[in-house]
Design an enzyme around this catalytic site. Structure first.
Site, PDB file in Angstrom:
ATOM      1  CB  VAL B  72       7.341   2.316  -0.291  1.00  0.00           C
ATOM      2  CG1 VAL B  72       7.380   1.669   1.084  1.00  0.00           C
ATOM      3  CG2 VAL B  72       8.543   3.229  -0.484  1.00  0.00           C
ATOM      4  CB  CYS B  73       5.064  -2.844  -1.132  1.00  0.00           C
ATOM      5  SG  CYS B  73       6.327  -4.066  -1.460  1.00  0.00           S
ATOM      6  CB  ALA B  74       4.576  -5.009   3.418  1.00  0.00           C
TER       7      ALA B  74
END
Lengths: 77, 375
Positions: B72-74
């Site tokens: 998961v990232c932004a």
């Protein structure tokens, strides 16, 4: 006088600004400065965090018309 | 091995169905500490993507093989890069499509229960931000309460259910998220109600939501009644739906109570909050099911993914409803408050119609958790 290299990564989105910055830094010598231009707002938090872990230092940082500009000094570990 | 996309909807399923998931969050440490994807059986590892540019060997041993691993990232880009590296190292791995941005925007309608005369009540759960919106449906008509800004979610749902949105309410002027209420009303021709005491500075037309206002949904006797319940804001108003449900807005949550400071008037509004929680709500039937406008922690979710609890149970279990001493209550809701929601002052301006940020700016403003409560 240490040399300044300019890296233009405007328009690129995360993770490319940091990936390209890292690659550019790898080619420099200790004391050289990389001037990075990015429009990715995520760099505001991520660039200092990466510079910090890599052991380099940000000597100046500014924002000119939505472009973030970082001056990063290479510090050889 | 493959790196595959997982959508926010698939992650929401895992939350609701209590499935395990291992989240490798590659945002920087501050962002992760501030706000992450919460699940009952989720495990986490936070390693910023910029530590992994040269390779993922160092973290491979920490990734489990007996459950799904989600990077998961932004926004997606970094998680995709890291997921590809992990898959090249021989492991199956997912990355979150659209990143935290899409998690923050994902909304799932879940049925709370049936109402008189074949009516239905739906709770729209925005897992990423902890926002809860409602739709009351009866005999071809609908009312929407505390809609988030994704107006299509509500308009399309009403179409699917073959009902016409007639009334749109906001329980108060929201400070943590951008309201979709006014825009839904404009698109559907519904009436938009807002408590007048919260609307002194708004720059659009609205219908005053007054104490005691009673609206019939459909032709039968299904009633939505307004109960003035100030404290989070001076205009905050609750709803009693079909004599069964109490929609508390941001006044009372499952495991916390509303904070009085987001409009800058905490000291003035403490007494109102006390009055609402300790007098007005106590005059109501304990059998009412409380439906708040937010949840803060994953433990507040029921097994079916809804956020709802009997008022009588909350009167016993909710700490904020059990502070006998008034001075202690005052301290609890005015001292040592948690940080305020991201961009809350700007968001209030948007909800007053004073500024109209573009789509990207709206997403930026709404980053992070809602933070409307005091525990």
């Amino acid at each position: 006088m240490d040399s300044i290299t300019v890296l233009d990564v405007k328009g690129m989105s995360c993770p490319m600004p940091i990936v390209r910055t890292k690659k550019a830094m790898d080619t420099l010598s200790s004391g050289d400065i990389l001037e990075v231009h990015t429009t990715d707002k995520g760099a505001l938090a991520d660039m200092p965090a990466w510079v910090n872990t890599a052991g380099h230092s940000i000597v100046e940082q500014k924002e000119v018309e939505d472009v973030l500009i970082f001056f990063i000094k290479k510090v050889e570990k | 091995m493959a790196s595959m996309k997982m959508t926010a909807a698939q992650v929401a399923r895992k939350v609701i169905e209590n499935q395990p998931l291992f989240i490798l969050d590659v945002r920087n440490g501050d962002a992760y500490e501030d706000w992450k994807i919460e699940g009952h059986r989720f495990d986490y590892l936070n390693v910023p993507y910029f530590h992994l540019i040269d390779g993922v060997e160092e973290i491979l041993h920490a990734l489990p093989t007996d459950k799904d691993v989600l990077v998961v990232c932004a926004k997606e880009g970094s998680s995709q890069m890291v997921a590809e590296m992990i898959s090249e190292a021989g492991r199956d791995v997912y990355y979150l499509e659209g990143g935290m941005k899409s998690w923050s925007s994902y909304v799932e309608p879940i049925k709370v229960g049936n109402l008189t005369g074949g009516g239905e009540l739906y709770q729209f759960v925005r897992f990423g931000k902890g926002c809860l919106s409602y739709m009351v449906i009866s005999e071809g008509e609908a009312a929407v309460i505390d809609a988030v800004r994704f107006t299509d979610e509500f308009i399309n749902f009403a179409k699917e259910k073959n009902v016409e949105i007639k009334h749109v309410f906001d329980t108060h002027l929201h400070a943590d998220h951008i309201s979709g209420g006014r825009h839904i009303a404009e698109e559907t021709g519904a009436i938009y109600y807002l408590p007048p005491k919260d609307a002194t500075e708004v720059e659009f037309e609205y219908t005053p939501l007054e104490d005691g206002l009673s609206i019939k949904i459909g032709v039968s006797k299904l009633e939505v009644g307004a109960l003035y319940s100030p404290g989070h804001t001076i205009g905050s108003t609750s709803f009693i739906v079909d004599s069964k449900y109490l929609l508390t807005g941001d006044i009372l949550f499952i495991d916390s109570i509303g904070r009085p400071d987001l409009a800058g008037l905490a000291e003035d509004w403490v007494d109102d909050l006390r009055q609402t929680l300790y007098i007005r709500y106590r005059e109501l039937s304990e059998e009412l099911t409380v439906l708040p406008a937010h949840f803060m922690i994953i433990d507040e979710l029921n097994e079916d993914g809804t956020v709802a609890k009997r008022l009588g149970d909350l009167l016993i279990e909710n700490h904020g409803l059990n502070i006998e001493d008034e001075a202690e209550f005052r301290r609890t809701v005015t001292d040592n408050l948690p940080p305020q929601p991201n961009a809350y002052q700007q968001i209030r301006q948007v909800n007053m119609g004073k500024v109209s940020p573009n789509h990207e700016e709206q997403i930026e403003m709404e980053i992070g958790p809602n933070r409307c409560a005091v525990r």
